[in-house]
Design a protein around this motif. Structure first.
Motif, PDB file in Angstrom:
ATOM      1  N   THR A  11       0.816  -1.220   0.000  1.00 24.74           N
ATOM      2  CA  THR A  11       0.000   0.000   0.000  1.00 24.74           C
ATOM      3  C   THR A  11       0.859   1.284   0.000  1.00 24.74           C
ATOM      4  O   THR A  11       0.305   2.378   0.061  1.00 24.74           O
ATOM      5  CB  THR A  11      -0.912   0.017   1.248  1.00 24.74           C
ATOM      6  N   THR A  12       2.162   1.114  -0.074  1.00 28.93           N
ATOM      7  CA  THR A  12       3.039   2.268   0.119  1.00 28.93           C
ATOM      8  C   THR A  12       3.618   2.793  -1.179  1.00 28.93           C
ATOM      9  O   THR A  12       4.427   2.115  -1.823  1.00 28.93           O
ATOM     10  CB  THR A  12       4.193   1.873   1.080  1.00 28.93           C
ATOM     11  N   GLN A  13       3.256   4.008  -1.519  1.00 29.67           N
ATOM     12  CA  GLN A  13       3.753   4.605  -2.758  1.00 29.67           C
ATOM     13  C   GLN A  13       5.263   4.810  -2.757  1.00 29.67           C
ATOM     14  O   GLN A  13       5.888   4.789  -3.809  1.00 29.67           O
ATOM     15  CB  GLN A  13       3.024   5.924  -3.017  1.00 29.67           C
ATOM     16  N   PHE A  14       5.862   4.961  -1.561  1.00 27.56           N
ATOM     17  CA  PHE A  14       7.314   5.141  -1.496  1.00 27.56           C
ATOM     18  C   PHE A  14       8.038   3.884  -2.000  1.00 27.56           C
ATOM     19  O   PHE A  14       9.166   3.957  -2.464  1.00 27.56           O
ATOM     20  CB  PHE A  14       7.760   5.447  -0.059  1.00 27.56           C
ATOM     21  N   CYS A  15       7.372   2.735  -1.872  1.00 33.77           N
ATOM     22  CA  CYS A  15       7.962   1.467  -2.350  1.00 33.77           C
ATOM     23  C   CYS A  15       7.723   1.301  -3.838  1.00 33.77           C
ATOM     24  O   CYS A  15       8.601   0.840  -4.571  1.00 33.77           O
ATOM     25  CB  CYS A  15       7.356   0.277  -1.603  1.00 33.77           C
ATOM     26  N   THR A  16       6.533   1.660  -4.294  1.00 37.93           N
ATOM     27  CA  THR A  16       6.197   1.474  -5.704  1.00 37.93           C
ATOM     28  C   THR A  16       7.149   2.282  -6.589  1.00 37.93           C
ATOM     29  O   THR A  16       7.564   1.822  -7.644  1.00 37.93           O
ATOM     30  CB  THR A  16       4.728   1.876  -5.946  1.00 37.93           C
ATOM     31  N   ARG A  17       7.519   3.476  -6.125  1.00 38.91           N
ATOM     32  CA  ARG A  17       8.422   4.295  -6.967  1.00 38.91           C
ATOM     33  C   ARG A  17       9.777   3.600  -7.144  1.00 38.91           C
ATOM     34  O   ARG A  17      10.413   3.724  -8.178  1.00 38.91           O
ATOM     35  CB  ARG A  17       8.581   5.716  -6.397  1.00 38.91           C
ATOM     36  N   VAL A  18      10.194   2.857  -6.130  1.00 39.27           N
ATOM     37  CA  VAL A  18      11.465   2.123  -6.224  1.00 39.27           C
ATOM     38  C   VAL A  18      11.327   0.971  -7.231  1.00 39.27           C
ATOM     39  O   VAL A  18      12.200   0.746  -8.074  1.00 39.27           O
ATOM     40  CB  VAL A  18      11.873   1.594  -4.822  1.00 39.27           C
ATOM     41  N   ASN A  38       3.728  -4.903  12.205  1.00 37.84           N
ATOM     42  CA  ASN A  38       4.380  -5.934  13.007  1.00 37.84           C
ATOM     43  C   ASN A  38       5.741  -6.186  12.366  1.00 37.84           C
ATOM     44  O   ASN A  38       5.944  -7.173  11.670  1.00 37.84           O
ATOM     45  CB  ASN A  38       3.495  -7.193  12.991  1.00 37.84           C
ATOM     46  N   LYS A  39       6.650  -5.229  12.610  1.00 39.18           N
ATOM     47  CA  LYS A  39       7.894  -5.176  11.824  1.00 39.18           C
ATOM     48  C   LYS A  39       8.807  -6.373  12.076  1.00 39.18           C
ATOM     49  O   LYS A  39       8.973  -6.812  13.214  1.00 39.18           O
ATOM     50  CB  LYS A  39       8.624  -3.880  12.133  1.00 39.18           C
ATOM     51  N   SER A  40       9.395  -6.861  11.000  1.00 38.94           N
ATOM     52  CA  SER A  40      10.256  -8.046  11.098  1.00 38.94           C
ATOM     53  C   SER A  40      11.630  -7.643  11.650  1.00 38.94           C
ATOM     54  O   SER A  40      12.070  -6.495  11.472  1.00 38.94           O
ATOM     55  CB  SER A  40      10.434  -8.665   9.714  1.00 38.94           C
ATOM     56  N   HIS A  50      15.059   4.674  10.959  1.00 45.57           N
ATOM     57  CA  HIS A  50      13.655   5.061  10.713  1.00 45.57           C
ATOM     58  C   HIS A  50      12.683   3.891  10.834  1.00 45.57           C
ATOM     59  O   HIS A  50      11.480   4.109  11.008  1.00 45.57           O
ATOM     60  CB  HIS A  50      13.518   5.689   9.321  1.00 45.57           C
ATOM     61  N   LYS A  51      13.207   2.664  10.661  1.00 50.36           N
ATOM     62  CA  LYS A  51      12.363   1.450  10.778  1.00 50.36           C
ATOM     63  C   LYS A  51      11.213   1.479   9.773  1.00 50.36           C
ATOM     64  O   LYS A  51      10.077   1.136  10.096  1.00 50.36           O
ATOM     65  CB  LYS A  51      11.813   1.288  12.202  1.00 50.36           C
ATOM     66  N   LYS A  52      11.501   2.008   8.561  1.00 48.49           N
ATOM     67  CA  LYS A  52      10.441   2.155   7.563  1.00 48.49           C
ATOM     68  C   LYS A  52      10.808   1.422   6.283  1.00 48.49           C
ATOM     69  O   LYS A  52      11.980   1.156   6.023  1.00 48.49           O
ATOM     70  CB  LYS A  52      10.239   3.634   7.235  1.00 48.49           C
ATOM     71  N   VAL A  53       9.776   1.154   5.478  1.00 47.70           N
ATOM     72  CA  VAL A  53       9.988   0.673   4.119  1.00 47.70           C
ATOM     73  C   VAL A  53       9.831   1.873   3.193  1.00 47.70           C
ATOM     74  O   VAL A  53       9.130   2.822   3.546  1.00 47.70           O
ATOM     75  CB  VAL A  53       8.970  -0.441   3.757  1.00 47.70           C
ATOM     76  N   PRO A  54      10.476   1.853   2.021  1.00 50.42           N
ATOM     77  CA  PRO A  54      11.220   0.756   1.427  1.00 50.42           C
ATOM     78  C   PRO A  54      12.676   0.682   1.906  1.00 50.42           C
ATOM     79  O   PRO A  54      13.249   1.680   2.326  1.00 50.42           O
ATOM     80  CB  PRO A  54      11.200   1.121  -0.061  1.00 50.42           C
ATOM     81  N   SER A  66      13.334   6.529   0.117  1.00 51.85           N
ATOM     82  CA  SER A  66      13.049   6.271  -1.296  1.00 51.85           C
ATOM     83  C   SER A  66      13.721   7.246  -2.266  1.00 51.85           C
ATOM     84  O   SER A  66      14.162   6.841  -3.341  1.00 51.85           O
ATOM     85  CB  SER A  66      11.548   6.224  -1.524  1.00 51.85           C
ATOM     86  N   LEU A  67      13.845   8.535  -1.903  1.00 49.79           N
ATOM     87  CA  LEU A  67      14.480   9.473  -2.845  1.00 49.79           C
ATOM     88  C   LEU A  67      15.966   9.140  -3.000  1.00 49.79           C
ATOM     89  O   LEU A  67      16.534   9.229  -4.094  1.00 49.79           O
ATOM     90  CB  LEU A  67      14.308  10.930  -2.387  1.00 49.79           C
ATOM     91  N   ILE A  68      16.572   8.732  -1.884  1.00 46.54           N
ATOM     92  CA  ILE A  68      17.994   8.355  -1.925  1.00 46.54           C
ATOM     93  C   ILE A  68      18.144   7.045  -2.711  1.00 46.54           C
ATOM     94  O   ILE A  68      19.075   6.884  -3.509  1.00 46.54           O
ATOM     95  CB  ILE A  68      18.550   8.242  -0.485  1.00 46.54           C
TER      96      ILE A  68
HETATM   97  N1  LIG Z   1      10.662   9.223   3.728  1.00 47.50           N
HETATM   98  C1  LIG Z   1      10.455   7.806   3.629  1.00 47.50           C
HETATM   99  C2  LIG Z   1       9.020   7.487   3.964  1.00 47.50           C
HETATM  100  C3  LIG Z   1       8.781   5.991   4.037  1.00 47.50           C
HETATM  101  C4  LIG Z   1       7.525   5.688   4.843  1.00 47.50           C
HETATM  102  O1  LIG Z   1       6.868   6.589   5.387  1.00 47.50           O
HETATM  103  N2  LIG Z   1       7.214   4.401   4.952  1.00 47.50           N
HETATM  104  C5  LIG Z   1       6.071   4.000   5.746  1.00 47.50           C
HETATM  105  C6  LIG Z   1       5.093   3.242   4.902  1.00 47.50           C
HETATM  106  S1  LIG Z   1       4.071   4.423   4.084  1.00 47.50           S
HETATM  107  C7  LIG Z   1       6.511   3.079   6.860  1.00 47.50           C
HETATM  108  O2  LIG Z   1       7.362   2.234   6.688  1.00 47.50           O
HETATM  109  N3  LIG Z   1       5.888   3.253   8.034  1.00 47.50           N
HETATM  110  C8  LIG Z   1       6.155   2.465   9.177  1.00 47.50           C
HETATM  111  C9  LIG Z   1       6.244   3.329  10.396  1.00 47.50           C
HETATM  112  O3  LIG Z   1       6.157   4.563  10.292  1.00 47.50           O
HETATM  113  O4  LIG Z   1       6.389   2.786  11.483  1.00 47.50           O
HETATM  114  C10 LIG Z   1      10.829   7.332   2.222  1.00 47.50           C
HETATM  115  O5  LIG Z   1      10.726   8.136   1.300  1.00 47.50           O
HETATM  116  O6  LIG Z   1      11.274   6.179   2.083  1.00 47.50           O
END
Ligand SMILES: N[C@@H](CCC(=O)N[C@@H](CS)C(=O)NCC(=O)O)C(=O)O
Length: 224
Positions: A11-18, A38-40, A50-54, A66-68
């Motif tokens: 559901t994450t557009q930041f991943c789709t762009r990659v 429920n992060k792995s 940041h603990k985020k995807v992508p 994602s921009l990097i």
């Molecule tokens: N600035 C980041 C934003 C990535 C982001 O916000 N990822 C969200 C999914 S939409 C995420 O992993 N959220 C988990 C969290 O915030 O705990 C990027 O461009 O990669």
């Protein structure tokens, strides 16, 4: 080419762009779906800050944000360049990409979430940001010119994600009369087969935004 993996969430557009960038470059990759609620342990190890995807993993080396990641992909695989060659044009593309993520994405989400009196203000604020994109795309096929470029991938969330946010948030931001050029770009962009094949089903996305809104509102209502 090495081993390439993308850790993402559908559901994450930041991943789709990659994924779009890798496909444009003709790079094969393995996609690994992450449950961001429920992060792995793998995600926490690869993106401890940041603990985020992508997360892009190239030969066991993680790259986040994602921009990097898009810039890394562009510098590593040279086919179909995403950023312009000229340093000034590159700086401008980076500026607008940052603007689009900071102002347009969060502006749209702000308008989606807002209720009551705040809603009109939030819609106006989001549209003021979109108006800059409208100026930017006027008279051009793609933000990148004749070919899809960096900025097209960055704002590539507009055709589908914005539509779903509009539906879940009961509002209209991308009005065709107000934003004729951006509207036309969005309609064309989403029809490109390579772009289309990475998109999540619209219904899934709208349900996701609706569930997130419900969750946030339930938290706000239960505040002491
Ligand atoms: N600035 C980041 C934003 C990535 C982001 O916000 N990822 C969200 C999914 S939409 C995420 O992993 N959220 C988990 C969290 O915030 O705990 C990027 O461009 O990669």
């Amino acid at each position: 080419m090495g081993e390439v993996k993308v850790i993402g969430a559908i559901t994450t557009q930041f991943c789709t762009r990659v994924e779009w960038a890798l496909k444009l470059k003709g790079v094969e990759y393995e996609y690994i779906e992450e449950d961001v609620r429920n992060k792995s342990p793998t995600l926490l190890k690869l993106n401890p800050v940041h603990k985020k995807v992508p997360v892009l993993v190239h030969d066991d080396k993680p790259i986040v944000e994602s921009l990097i990641i898009l810039e890394y992909i562009d510098e590593t695989w040279k086919a179909n360049p995403l950023l312009p060659q000229d340093p000034y044009e590159r700086a401008i593309a980076r500026f607008w990409a940052k603007f689009a993520d900071e102002k347009c994405v969060w502006g749209a989400w702000g308008a989606c979430k807002a209720e009551g009196e705040e809603k009109e203000k939030a819609i106006q604020c989001a549209q003021e940001s979109l108006a800059f994109l409208e100026k930017h795309i006027e008279g051009k096929k793609f933000f990148g010119g004749e070919e899809i470029g960096f900025m097209d991938l960055v704002v590539g969330w507009i055709p589908l994600w914005l539509g779903s946010m509009e539906e879940a948030g009961n509002m209209k931001l991308l009005e065709a009369e107000k934003f004729p050029f951006l509207h036309e770009w969005a309609e064309n962009f989403i029809q490109i087969p390579l772009i289309k094949e990475c998109l999540p089903p619209r219904e899934k996305l709208t349900n996701y935004f609706q569930a997130t809104l419900n969750y946030l509102r339930s938290l706000a209502n239960n505040k002491p």
